[in-house]
Design a protein around this motif. Structure first.
Motif, PDB file in Angstrom:
ATOM      1  N   GLY A   1      69.993  46.164  70.741  1.00 50.54           N
ATOM      2  CA  GLY A   1      68.792  46.271  69.921  1.00 50.54           C
ATOM      3  C   GLY A   1      67.669  47.109  70.491  1.00 50.54           C
ATOM      4  N   GLY A   2      67.866  47.707  71.665  1.00 50.71           N
ATOM      5  CA  GLY A   2      66.837  48.557  72.250  1.00 50.71           C
ATOM      6  C   GLY A   2      66.808  49.943  71.621  1.00 50.71           C
ATOM      7  N   MET A   3      65.710  50.643  71.856  1.00 59.13           N
ATOM      8  CA  MET A   3      65.535  52.009  71.364  1.00 59.13           C
ATOM      9  C   MET A   3      65.359  52.913  72.573  1.00 59.13           C
ATOM     10  SD  MET A   3      62.919  50.963  68.324  1.00 59.13           S
ATOM     11  CE  MET A   3      62.331  49.538  69.245  1.00 59.13           C
ATOM     12  N   MET A   4      66.310  53.825  72.793  1.00 57.53           N
ATOM     13  CA  MET A   4      66.224  54.738  73.922  1.00 57.53           C
ATOM     14  C   MET A   4      65.406  55.954  73.534  1.00 57.53           C
ATOM     15  SD  MET A   4      68.753  57.269  75.834  1.00 57.53           S
ATOM     16  CE  MET A   4      67.792  58.611  75.169  1.00 57.53           C
ATOM     17  N   LEU A   5      64.463  56.295  74.399  1.00 56.54           N
ATOM     18  CA  LEU A   5      63.647  57.489  74.197  1.00 56.54           C
ATOM     19  C   LEU A   5      63.771  58.355  75.435  1.00 56.54           C
ATOM     20  CD1 LEU A   5      61.465  59.108  72.617  1.00 56.54           C
ATOM     21  CD2 LEU A   5      59.751  57.719  73.838  1.00 56.54           C
ATOM     22  N   GLY A   6      64.079  59.616  75.231  1.00 57.19           N
ATOM     23  CA  GLY A   6      64.071  60.596  76.304  1.00 57.19           C
ATOM     24  C   GLY A   6      63.047  61.665  75.979  1.00 57.19           C
ATOM     25  N   VAL A   7      62.277  62.070  76.984  1.00 57.12           N
ATOM     26  CA  VAL A   7      61.263  63.106  76.806  1.00 57.12           C
ATOM     27  C   VAL A   7      61.458  64.154  77.891  1.00 57.12           C
ATOM     28  CG1 VAL A   7      58.793  63.635  76.814  1.00 57.12           C
ATOM     29  CG2 VAL A   7      59.587  61.468  75.859  1.00 57.12           C
ATOM     30  N   HIS A   8      61.453  65.420  77.485  1.00 57.25           N
ATOM     31  CA  HIS A   8      61.483  66.534  78.441  1.00 57.25           C
ATOM     32  C   HIS A   8      60.032  66.890  78.760  1.00 57.25           C
ATOM     33  CE1 HIS A   8      65.751  67.375  78.296  1.00 57.25           C
ATOM     34  NE2 HIS A   8      65.712  67.286  76.977  1.00 57.25           N
ATOM     35  N   PRO A   9      59.519  66.421  79.909  1.00 58.58           N
ATOM     36  CA  PRO A   9      58.115  66.707  80.221  1.00 58.58           C
ATOM     37  C   PRO A   9      57.917  68.153  80.662  1.00 58.58           C
ATOM     38  CG  PRO A   9      59.107  65.526  82.037  1.00 58.58           C
ATOM     39  CD  PRO A   9      60.154  65.615  80.943  1.00 58.58           C
ATOM     40  N   ARG A  10      56.728  68.648  80.379  1.00 62.62           N
ATOM     41  CA  ARG A  10      56.356  69.935  80.952  1.00 62.62           C
ATOM     42  C   ARG A  10      56.250  69.727  82.459  1.00 62.62           C
ATOM     43  NH1 ARG A  10      53.386  69.439  76.102  1.00 62.62           N
ATOM     44  NH2 ARG A  10      51.711  68.342  77.193  1.00 62.62           N
ATOM     45  N   ASP A  11      56.409  70.782  83.233  1.00 57.90           N
ATOM     46  CA  ASP A  11      56.434  70.664  84.691  1.00 57.90           C
ATOM     47  C   ASP A  11      55.223  69.938  85.252  1.00 57.90           C
ATOM     48  OD1 ASP A  11      58.881  71.916  84.866  1.00 57.90           O
ATOM     49  OD2 ASP A  11      58.009  73.901  85.202  1.00 57.90           O
ATOM     50  N   ASP A  12      54.076  70.181  84.689  1.00 57.69           N
ATOM     51  CA  ASP A  12      52.849  69.571  85.201  1.00 57.69           C
ATOM     52  C   ASP A  12      52.554  68.209  84.579  1.00 57.69           C
ATOM     53  OD1 ASP A  12      52.369  70.614  82.686  1.00 57.69           O
ATOM     54  OD2 ASP A  12      50.344  71.297  83.157  1.00 57.69           O
ATOM     55  N   ASP A  13      53.482  67.663  83.814  1.00 53.46           N
ATOM     56  CA  ASP A  13      53.216  66.470  83.018  1.00 53.46           C
ATOM     57  C   ASP A  13      54.160  65.303  83.326  1.00 53.46           C
ATOM     58  OD1 ASP A  13      51.222  65.806  81.227  1.00 53.46           O
ATOM     59  OD2 ASP A  13      52.476  66.120  79.462  1.00 53.46           O
ATOM     60  N   ARG A  14      55.027  65.450  84.311  1.00 50.63           N
ATOM     61  CA  ARG A  14      56.047  64.432  84.574  1.00 50.63           C
ATOM     62  C   ARG A  14      55.417  63.075  84.913  1.00 50.63           C
ATOM     63  NH1 ARG A  14      61.388  65.794  87.873  1.00 50.63           N
ATOM     64  NH2 ARG A  14      60.856  67.721  86.841  1.00 50.63           N
ATOM     65  N   ASP A  15      54.390  63.066  85.757  1.00 54.90           N
ATOM     66  CA  ASP A  15      53.746  61.799  86.124  1.00 54.90           C
ATOM     67  C   ASP A  15      53.114  61.133  84.902  1.00 54.90           C
ATOM     68  OD1 ASP A  15      54.482  62.071  88.782  1.00 54.90           O
ATOM     69  OD2 ASP A  15      52.540  62.890  89.407  1.00 54.90           O
ATOM     70  N   TYR A  16      52.489  61.929  84.044  1.00 57.34           N
ATOM     71  CA  TYR A  16      51.892  61.393  82.823  1.00 57.34           C
ATOM     72  C   TYR A  16      52.958  60.712  81.961  1.00 57.34           C
ATOM     73  CZ  TYR A  16      49.645  61.087  78.288  1.00 57.34           C
ATOM     74  OH  TYR A  16      49.150  60.613  77.098  1.00 57.34           O
ATOM     75  N   VAL A  17      54.089  61.387  81.762  1.00 58.98           N
ATOM     76  CA  VAL A  17      55.157  60.834  80.923  1.00 58.98           C
ATOM     77  C   VAL A  17      55.675  59.529  81.527  1.00 58.98           C
ATOM     78  CG1 VAL A  17      57.487  61.241  80.020  1.00 58.98           C
ATOM     79  CG2 VAL A  17      55.760  63.059  79.894  1.00 58.98           C
ATOM     80  N   ARG A  18      55.959  59.521  82.821  1.00 60.91           N
ATOM     81  CA  ARG A  18      56.427  58.290  83.474  1.00 60.91           C
ATOM     82  C   ARG A  18      55.390  57.169  83.351  1.00 60.91           C
ATOM     83  NH1 ARG A  18      58.764  61.539  88.037  1.00 60.91           N
ATOM     84  NH2 ARG A  18      56.665  61.424  88.874  1.00 60.91           N
ATOM     85  N   ASP A  19      54.129  57.493  83.522  1.00 64.08           N
ATOM     86  CA  ASP A  19      53.070  56.491  83.395  1.00 64.08           C
ATOM     87  C   ASP A  19      53.015  55.896  81.993  1.00 64.08           C
ATOM     88  OD1 ASP A  19      52.386  56.894  86.046  1.00 64.08           O
ATOM     89  OD2 ASP A  19      50.593  58.095  85.588  1.00 64.08           O
ATOM     90  N   ARG A  20      53.215  56.729  80.961  1.00 61.30           N
ATOM     91  CA  ARG A  20      53.197  56.226  79.586  1.00 61.30           C
ATOM     92  C   ARG A  20      54.385  55.299  79.346  1.00 61.30           C
ATOM     93  NH1 ARG A  20      49.122  58.457  80.444  1.00 61.30           N
ATOM     94  NH2 ARG A  20      48.783  56.350  81.085  1.00 61.30           N
ATOM     95  N   TYR A  21      55.546  55.631  79.885  1.00 60.17           N
ATOM     96  CA  TYR A  21      56.698  54.724  79.753  1.00 60.17           C
ATOM     97  C   TYR A  21      56.336  53.359  80.333  1.00 60.17           C
ATOM     98  CZ  TYR A  21      60.395  57.921  78.165  1.00 60.17           C
ATOM     99  OH  TYR A  21      61.188  58.753  77.423  1.00 60.17           O
ATOM    100  N   ASN A  22      55.744  53.347  81.508  1.00 61.49           N
ATOM    101  CA  ASN A  22      55.362  52.081  82.139  1.00 61.49           C
ATOM    102  C   ASN A  22      54.260  51.376  81.347  1.00 61.49           C
ATOM    103  OD1 ASN A  22      57.223  52.287  84.258  1.00 61.49           O
ATOM    104  ND2 ASN A  22      55.834  53.587  85.418  1.00 61.49           N
ATOM    105  N   GLN A  23      53.280  52.127  80.873  1.00 61.10           N
ATOM    106  CA  GLN A  23      52.187  51.543  80.100  1.00 61.10           C
ATOM    107  C   GLN A  23      52.700  50.846  78.850  1.00 61.10           C
ATOM    108  OE1 GLN A  23      49.094  54.310  78.927  1.00 61.10           O
ATOM    109  NE2 GLN A  23      48.277  52.907  77.400  1.00 61.10           N
ATOM    110  N   TYR A  24      53.683  51.453  78.186  1.00 63.17           N
ATOM    111  CA  TYR A  24      54.189  50.896  76.930  1.00 63.17           C
ATOM    112  C   TYR A  24      55.381  49.965  77.124  1.00 63.17           C
ATOM    113  CZ  TYR A  24      51.000  54.255  74.885  1.00 63.17           C
ATOM    114  OH  TYR A  24      49.869  54.952  74.538  1.00 63.17           O
ATOM    115  N   GLY A  25      55.702  49.628  78.372  1.00 61.48           N
ATOM    116  CA  GLY A  25      56.705  48.597  78.646  1.00 61.48           C
ATOM    117  C   GLY A  25      58.150  49.021  78.548  1.00 61.48           C
ATOM    118  N   ALA A  26      58.449  50.279  78.796  1.00 63.50           N
ATOM    119  CA  ALA A  26      59.837  50.733  78.768  1.00 63.50           C
ATOM    120  C   ALA A  26      60.640  50.078  79.884  1.00 63.50           C
ATOM    121  CB  ALA A  26      59.918  52.246  78.884  1.00 63.50           C
ATOM    122  N   ASN A  27      61.898  49.838  79.636  1.00 62.31           N
ATOM    123  CA  ASN A  27      62.840  49.310  80.620  1.00 62.31           C
ATOM    124  C   ASN A  27      63.762  50.430  81.104  1.00 62.31           C
ATOM    125  OD1 ASN A  27      62.098  46.485  80.341  1.00 62.31           O
ATOM    126  ND2 ASN A  27      63.020  46.654  78.310  1.00 62.31           N
TER     127      ASN A  27
END
Length: 172
Positions: A141-167
């Motif tokens: 029942g989970g929803m997998m999301l993959g995002v290709h971050p821009r080079d300067d944006d990887r930390d932001y993307v990882r932080d948003r995953y953690n902020q929104y409770g991704a497993n």
């Protein structure tokens, strides 16, 4: 699918967290080509079936990929109901797949063949152990999301995953 691009992946257990993450990334300028989405057909029906979902049976895009498959066309199609990401494919035995993975599965003629989701995820640059975890999460029942971050944006993307409770967050 360009598996040379970095990718951050994870699974969400609820629609609100998933939708908020996608909305956040869209506001930051990410487009359809930057996302991969995988969810079971049951999950899609539970969270995104009402409203403007349109599935084209026997679509030309899936004729070579397996009988019974369907695709959604634009933002008004099925993926419009799945957080507004274009290019969804309904693959029997897997569910709703959107983004570059959808093209990879359609091009490979997946048609729900065993292990095809794991293979597509590995092809996207996700290690096999994570791919198997995501397949299990999607089946549960989970929803997998993959995002290709821009080079300067990887930390932001990882932080948003953690902020929104991704497993099971993975970053290449």
């Amino acid at each position: 699918m360009d598996n040379d691009r970095p990718i951050v992946t994870g699974t969400f257990r609820d629609q609100d967290s998933f939708d908020r993450a996608v909305s956040d990334f869209r506001k930051r300028g990410y487009t359809d080509e930057d996302f991969h989405v995988v969810m079971s057909d049951d999950t899609r029906k539970r969270y995104y079936a009402d409203g403007d979902a349109e599935i084209e049976e026997g679509s030309k895009a899936m004729e070579g990929a397996g009988a019974g498959a369907a695709t959604g066309g634009s933002l008004g199609g099925i993926i419009g109901a799945i957080a507004g990401i274009g290019g969804a494919v309904i693959v029997p035995g897997i569910g709703a797949v959107a983004g570059p993975l959808a093209g990879a599965l359609a091009g490979a003629g997946a048609g729900g063949a065993a292990g095809s989701l794991v293979g597509a995820l590995i092809g996207a640059g996700i290690p096999e152990d994570h791919a198997k975890t995501y397949e299990r999460d999607v089946k549960n029942g989970g929803m997998m999301l993959g995002v290709h971050p821009r080079d300067d944006d990887r930390d932001y993307v990882r932080d948003r995953y953690n902020q929104y409770g991704a497993n099971n967050v993975y970053s290449s």
